[in-house]
Design an enzyme around this catalytic site. Structure first.
Site, PDB file in Angstrom:
ATOM      1  N   ASP A   1      18.011  11.652  11.890  1.00 21.23           N
ATOM      2  CA  ASP A   1      17.223  12.841  12.210  1.00 21.23           C
ATOM      3  C   ASP A   1      16.946  13.575  10.902  1.00 21.23           C
ATOM      4  OD1 ASP A   1      16.164  15.258  13.022  1.00 21.23           O
ATOM      5  OD2 ASP A   1      17.573  15.542  14.677  1.00 21.23           O
TER       6      ASP A   1
ATOM      7  N   HIS B   1       0.820  -1.215   0.000  1.00 23.78           N
ATOM      8  CA  HIS B   1       0.000   0.000   0.000  1.00 23.78           C
ATOM      9  C   HIS B   1       0.857   1.269   0.000  1.00 23.78           C
ATOM     10  CE1 HIS B   1       0.548   0.053   4.472  1.00 23.78           C
ATOM     11  NE2 HIS B   1       0.395   1.350   4.307  1.00 23.78           N
TER      12      HIS B   1
ATOM     13  N   SER C   1       4.131   3.093   8.195  1.00 23.82           N
ATOM     14  CA  SER C   1       3.667   2.110   7.217  1.00 23.82           C
ATOM     15  C   SER C   1       4.823   1.601   6.371  1.00 23.82           C
ATOM     16  CB  SER C   1       2.614   2.736   6.294  1.00 23.82           C
ATOM     17  OG  SER C   1       1.345   2.694   6.889  1.00 23.82           O
TER      18      SER C   1
ATOM     19  N   ASP D   1      23.860  13.899  11.054  1.00 25.61           N
ATOM     20  CA  ASP D   1      23.315  13.506  12.351  1.00 25.61           C
ATOM     21  C   ASP D   1      24.445  13.218  13.325  1.00 25.61           C
ATOM     22  OD1 ASP D   1      20.808  13.610  11.166  1.00 25.61           O
ATOM     23  OD2 ASP D   1      20.866  11.499  10.597  1.00 25.61           O
TER      24      ASP D   1
ATOM     25  N   ASP E   1      -0.055  -7.599   1.767  1.00 28.47           N
ATOM     26  CA  ASP E   1       0.404  -6.208   1.731  1.00 28.47           C
ATOM     27  C   ASP E   1       1.927  -6.163   1.873  1.00 28.47           C
ATOM     28  OD1 ASP E   1       0.512  -3.477   1.753  1.00 28.47           O
ATOM     29  OD2 ASP E   1      -0.377  -3.223   3.750  1.00 28.47           O
TER      30      ASP E   1
ATOM     31  N   GLU F   1      19.446   7.343   7.381  1.00 28.88           N
ATOM     32  CA  GLU F   1      18.829   8.495   8.044  1.00 28.88           C
ATOM     33  C   GLU F   1      18.666   8.248   9.540  1.00 28.88           C
ATOM     34  OE1 GLU F   1      18.435  11.607   8.545  1.00 28.88           O
ATOM     35  OE2 GLU F   1      17.290  12.000   6.704  1.00 28.88           O
TER      36      GLU F   1
END
EC number: 3.4.21.-
Length: 391
Positions: A204, A182, A341, A210, A244, A202
């Site tokens: 922050d 999705h 998600s 970072d 999904d 990644e």
């Protein structure tokens, strides 16, 4: 001249402790080193073979990796502990890069879950799922700067050219990111935009570089998507969100470093039962109690729910779950939310490596008491993953 303890301390503080993968440790301090040789879990100060490596004027990247992967639990003496043998580095088999893969893509050529053939496209410990040793965490739900370093952020562009970081995902080898279907097709295309980029490394999102105190990670990687493959049975119009799950093939191989590593997947040889009440970990940059999204990577420990109970609960909303969907959480204000998600649901294995057990799928609102989140169970899709990925 610096003392031995000071030299070792400086080396461990700057090069070893934050990026370590723990090895499996049996009772009474027995262990296996990265060459799979049996040893004793001892203080590094009592292990002359590895101590001599640290005391060299130059320690190669390969030797650093060997040292990191030699750490163990429950040793004797002063920490840190290492699995001590006569070995000082990787054996010839470990040091040799994997052979180029044959061209066949049949599941039989790969052995169980792709562990044989095709150059072992899915890594196994210690080449995946490293455990962070950093203790530089300031807020209860913030991760360490090097923790869960397979986490990916997905970037979208809308029809006005505006960019937004929305879904998450997880790096599973140097070419593929696992996420939710999705996050690729369906409402996300009109409500958020077109998926264009994957961001790795990644921590922050509000900063270009970072740092926590004197520990700074390397610049993030922005990679394009060569191909997005959604599970063929996923239907974006079906509110049950069965199947999904999706794979993103990156436009180039990822150069791994201490802040970008793949997560382990539950291969047949490492698969464990998931028990009701067991605590699993979810991570991401989703909504918190004080902000729509967090700029700092978060983690949360959540309990597994009884599947039958969960299925009955969602049936009252006319949502019908199947066995390949996991129910986790259901505590007030403790949940994966919005921007999480597609992100991973994880647990530590017996070998201390992190394994991805689920993909964040959906829930009935966020952090609502008595309503668990629903996750796609990764183990049930390993055959599809193995058949889909390629060198």
């Amino acid at each position: 001249m610096k003392s031995t303890r000071k030299v070792v301390g400086i080396f461990l503080a700057t090069c070893l402790l934050p990026f370590t993968v723990l090895q499996n440790v049996a009772a009474q301090g027995s262990c296996r080193n990265p060459n799979q040789k049996q040893g004793q879990c001892l203080s590094i100060y009592d292990c002359q073979s590895l101590l001599s490596v640290i005391q060299q004027s130059y320690v190669s990247p390969e030797d650093r990796t060997f040292l990191r992967n030699s750490q163990c639990l429950d040793g004797v003496g002063r920490q840190p502990y290492v699995c001590c043998t006569s070995d000082r580095s990787f054996g010839s088999q470990e040091a040799t890069s994997a052979a180029p893969p044959p061209t066949t893509t049949s599941s039989s050529s790969r052995g169980q879950d792709g562990q044989a053939g095709l150059g072992n496209l899915l890594p196994s410990p210690p080449k995946c799922g490293p455990h962070s040793f950093s203790n530089k965490v300031y807020n209860g739900n913030d991760t360490a700067i090097d923790e869960f370093n397979w986490m990916a952020l997905l970037e979208y562009v809308d029809n006005r050219g505006r960019r937004e970081l929305s879904c998450g995902g997880s790096l599973i080898n140097n070419r593929y990111v696992l996420t939710a279907a999705h996050c690729v097709i369906g409402a996300v295309e009109t409500e958020v935009g077109h998926l264009t980029t994957v961001r790795l490394g990644e921590y922050d999102t509000s900063k270009d570089v970072d740092c926590i105190d004197d520990i700074c990670n390397q610049p993030i990687l922005q990679l394009g998507i060569e191909q997005a493959t959604v599970h063929p049975q996923y239907d974006p119009a079906n509110k049950n969100r069965i199947h999904d799950i999706a794979l993103l093939r990156l436009d180039r191989p990822v150069v791994l470093n201490e802040y970008i590593q793949p997560v382990c997947l539950p291969l047949v040889s490492t698969r464990m039962a998931i028990n009701t009440g067991e605590l699993l970990v979810v991570s991401g940059w989703g909504r918190t109690t004080t902000a729509r999204k967090s700029t700092i990577k978060q983690r949360l420990d959540l309990p597994v729910n009884d599947h039958d109970y969960c299925a009955r609960k969602f049936a009252t909303r006319n949502i019908h779950l199947i066995s390949s969907q996991l129910c986790v959480g259901g505590e007030f204000y403790r949940d994966s939310c919005d921007g999480d998600s597609g992100g991973p649901l994880m647990r530590r294995g017996f070998d201390q490596a992190w394994y991805q057990e689920g993909v964040v799928s959906f829930g009935n609102r966020c952090g609502l008491e008595g309503w668990p989140g629903v996750y796609t169970r990764v183990a049930d899709y390993m055959d599809w993953i193995v058949e889909t990925i390629r060198p």
